[in-house]
Design a protein around this motif. Structure first.
Motif, PDB file in Angstrom:
ATOM      1  N   THR A 138       0.680  -1.015  -0.042  1.00 17.88           N
ATOM      2  CA  THR A 138      -0.092   0.023  -0.113  1.00 17.88           C
ATOM      3  C   THR A 138       0.822   0.998  -0.076  1.00 17.88           C
ATOM      4  O   THR A 138       1.919   1.402   0.800  1.00 17.88           O
ATOM      5  N   ASN A 194      -7.519  -9.585   4.589  1.00 17.08           N
ATOM      6  CA  ASN A 194      -7.117  -8.913   3.269  1.00 17.08           C
ATOM      7  C   ASN A 194      -6.198  -7.823   3.469  1.00 17.08           C
ATOM      8  O   ASN A 194      -6.702  -6.783   4.070  1.00 17.08           O
ATOM      9  N   PHE A 195      -5.072  -7.842   2.919  1.00 16.72           N
ATOM     10  CA  PHE A 195      -4.307  -6.864   2.800  1.00 16.72           C
ATOM     11  C   PHE A 195      -3.747  -6.190   1.635  1.00 16.72           C
ATOM     12  O   PHE A 195      -2.867  -5.297   1.349  1.00 16.72           O
ATOM     13  N   SER A 197      -5.933  -4.248  -0.402  1.00 15.76           N
ATOM     14  CA  SER A 197      -6.560  -3.020  -0.634  1.00 15.76           C
ATOM     15  C   SER A 197      -6.473  -1.943   0.292  1.00 15.76           C
ATOM     16  O   SER A 197      -7.545  -1.556   0.850  1.00 15.76           O
ATOM     17  N   GLY A 198      -5.420  -1.555   0.918  1.00 10.80           N
ATOM     18  CA  GLY A 198      -5.249  -0.652   1.803  1.00 10.80           C
ATOM     19  C   GLY A 198      -5.689   0.823   1.451  1.00 10.80           C
ATOM     20  O   GLY A 198      -5.469   0.923   0.284  1.00 10.80           O
ATOM     21  N   TRP A 207      -7.210  -1.274   6.335  1.00  8.76           N
ATOM     22  CA  TRP A 207      -7.525  -2.316   5.715  1.00  8.76           C
ATOM     23  C   TRP A 207      -9.041  -2.915   5.493  1.00  8.76           C
ATOM     24  O   TRP A 207      -9.473  -3.245   7.031  1.00  8.76           O
ATOM     25  N   ASN A 209     -12.011  -5.558   6.139  1.00 11.19           N
ATOM     26  CA  ASN A 209     -12.036  -7.054   6.201  1.00 11.19           C
ATOM     27  C   ASN A 209     -13.271  -7.277   6.722  1.00 11.19           C
ATOM     28  O   ASN A 209     -13.446  -8.086   7.278  1.00 11.19           O
ATOM     29  N   HIS A 214     -12.043  -4.595  10.842  1.00  9.73           N
ATOM     30  CA  HIS A 214     -11.188  -3.845  10.108  1.00  9.73           C
ATOM     31  C   HIS A 214      -9.861  -3.565  10.645  1.00  9.73           C
ATOM     32  O   HIS A 214      -9.728  -3.048  11.850  1.00  9.73           O
TER      33      HIS A 214
END
Length: 363
Positions: A138, A194-195, A197-198, A207, A209, A214
């Protein structure tokens, strides 16, 4: 050509610093002296600090991996085909005018300035401790505070210790020193975290999640934590379920959008995160009725209180602008004639929408 200006070069520089980035890229062609002035790294730094919030537009990626540029502001809305000077690249994320690209064959990472077409290849840090699985990178860039950027990389061990969790660690690249540093001891994250789409906001990476908590990483304080939960509002007092959620930064604040579905009707809830990260405040909750098929949120434009506050949304076949103040929806683009159009299906996913702004920021 420079004779039309006062001989004082400082005055010439001051005039040029007031102009938008796109104009300056054309003014490089005026003469060699202007080319030298505008291309100088110090000038680019000063211009970036002078124009920290460029007019936002969007870059959209279709399901066929084609890119389009889209500006929601002018009256003549068009999707303009978009490409990079780095071949076989895809956007991982964007931040205040800079893009983080990944190219394949071989896999490489680049920070890319679409205005100047400059790029810098970023080599990942050497990893000898089995953290070989790159979970996400990111970009963190705030030109109002610094002309330099950072990249946050989350890595995990290839083999999880259990079916429910994995061991990860965070590394940060600094464009000023051109080096990586390890920031935290290995942390334990849920197996489905999930990392990729920061969202950057105020030197913190967030992130999404949902429906899990989150996660966020504060670069300045070097701490990781969980964002508070946002309570899903009841739809018309009769229940409802979240059908789509996402995070986005706007004007230095973090926002959380939730589309709530109930018996075919939908509503949109917009939350703003408190500065102390204690809770989400519900800013808007509007019932928008039945939407065809799935719906996606492209962006949130926060204007002056009581003057403008709009959201760019997407349903199959169209891109629309919705105003929270007068409850009005306006169609911006008809997508039904596009070659990538598929009936009753969204043409763009929210994770394939990237904010873009013109900048001279060096990479």
């Amino acid at each position: 050509m420079t004779g039309i200006f006062p001989s004082n070069e400082d005055m010439v520089v001051e005039i040029l610093l007031r102009l938008p980035a796109k104009s300056l890229t054309r003014f490089k062609l005026v003469c060699k002296h202007w080319l030298s002035l505008i291309s100088a790294q110090q000038f680019c730094y000063l211009h970036t600090l002078r124009h920290p919030k460029p007019q936002p537009s969007l870059i959209l990626r279709t399901h066929t991996s084609h890119y389009f540029y889209f500006n929601p502001v002018p009256n003549n809305h068009k999707l303009i085909p978009y490409s990079f000077t780095i071949p076989n690249s895809k956007i991982l994320n964007s931040c205040n005018g800079l893009l983080l690209l990944q190219s394949v064959h071989p896999v490489e990472y680049h920070v890319y300035n679409s205005t100047t077409k400059q790029s810098r290849k970023i080599s990942l840090a050497d990893n000898s401790e089995d953290f070989t699985n790159v979970m996400g990178l990111t970009l963190a860039f705030d030109p109002s505070k610094s002309p330099h950027y950072k990249i946050v990389c989350v890595r995990a061990k290839m083999k999880p210790p259990s079916a429910h969790e994995r061991h990860c660690r965070i590394e940060v690249y600094n464009s000023q020193s051109l080096t990586w540093r390890l920031c935290l001891e290995p942390l334990v994250a849920p197996i489905g975290a999930n990392f990729s789409s920061g969202v950057h906001c105020n030197n913190v990476i967030h992130w999404d999640n949902y429906p899990r908590a989150h996660l966020y990483y504060n670069i300045s304080k070097n701490v990781i934590g969980n964002l508070p939960h946002a309570r899903v509002p009841w739809h018309g007092g009769g229940g409802g379920a979240a059908s789509h959620c996402q995070l986005q930064e706007s004007d230095g604040r973090l926002y959380h959008f939730i589309i709530v579905s109930h018996l075919g009707d939908k509503s949109i809830a917009v939350y703003e995160l408190q500065e102390d990260y204690s809770q989400w405040l519900l800013k808007y909750h509007d019932e928008v009725g039945r939407l065809p098929g799935r719906s996606r949120i492209f962006g949130y434009i926060k204007g002056d209180e009581g003057q403008t506050c709009t959201m760019i949304t997407h349903v199959p076949g169209k891109i629309t602008l919705y105003s929270f103040l007068d409850k009005r929806s306006e169609e911006l683009v008809d997508l039904t004639n596009q070659p990538f159009y598929r009936e009753d299906s969204v043409q763009f996913d929210s994770r394939d929408v990237f904010q873009f702004g013109e900048t001279l920021a060096p990479v």
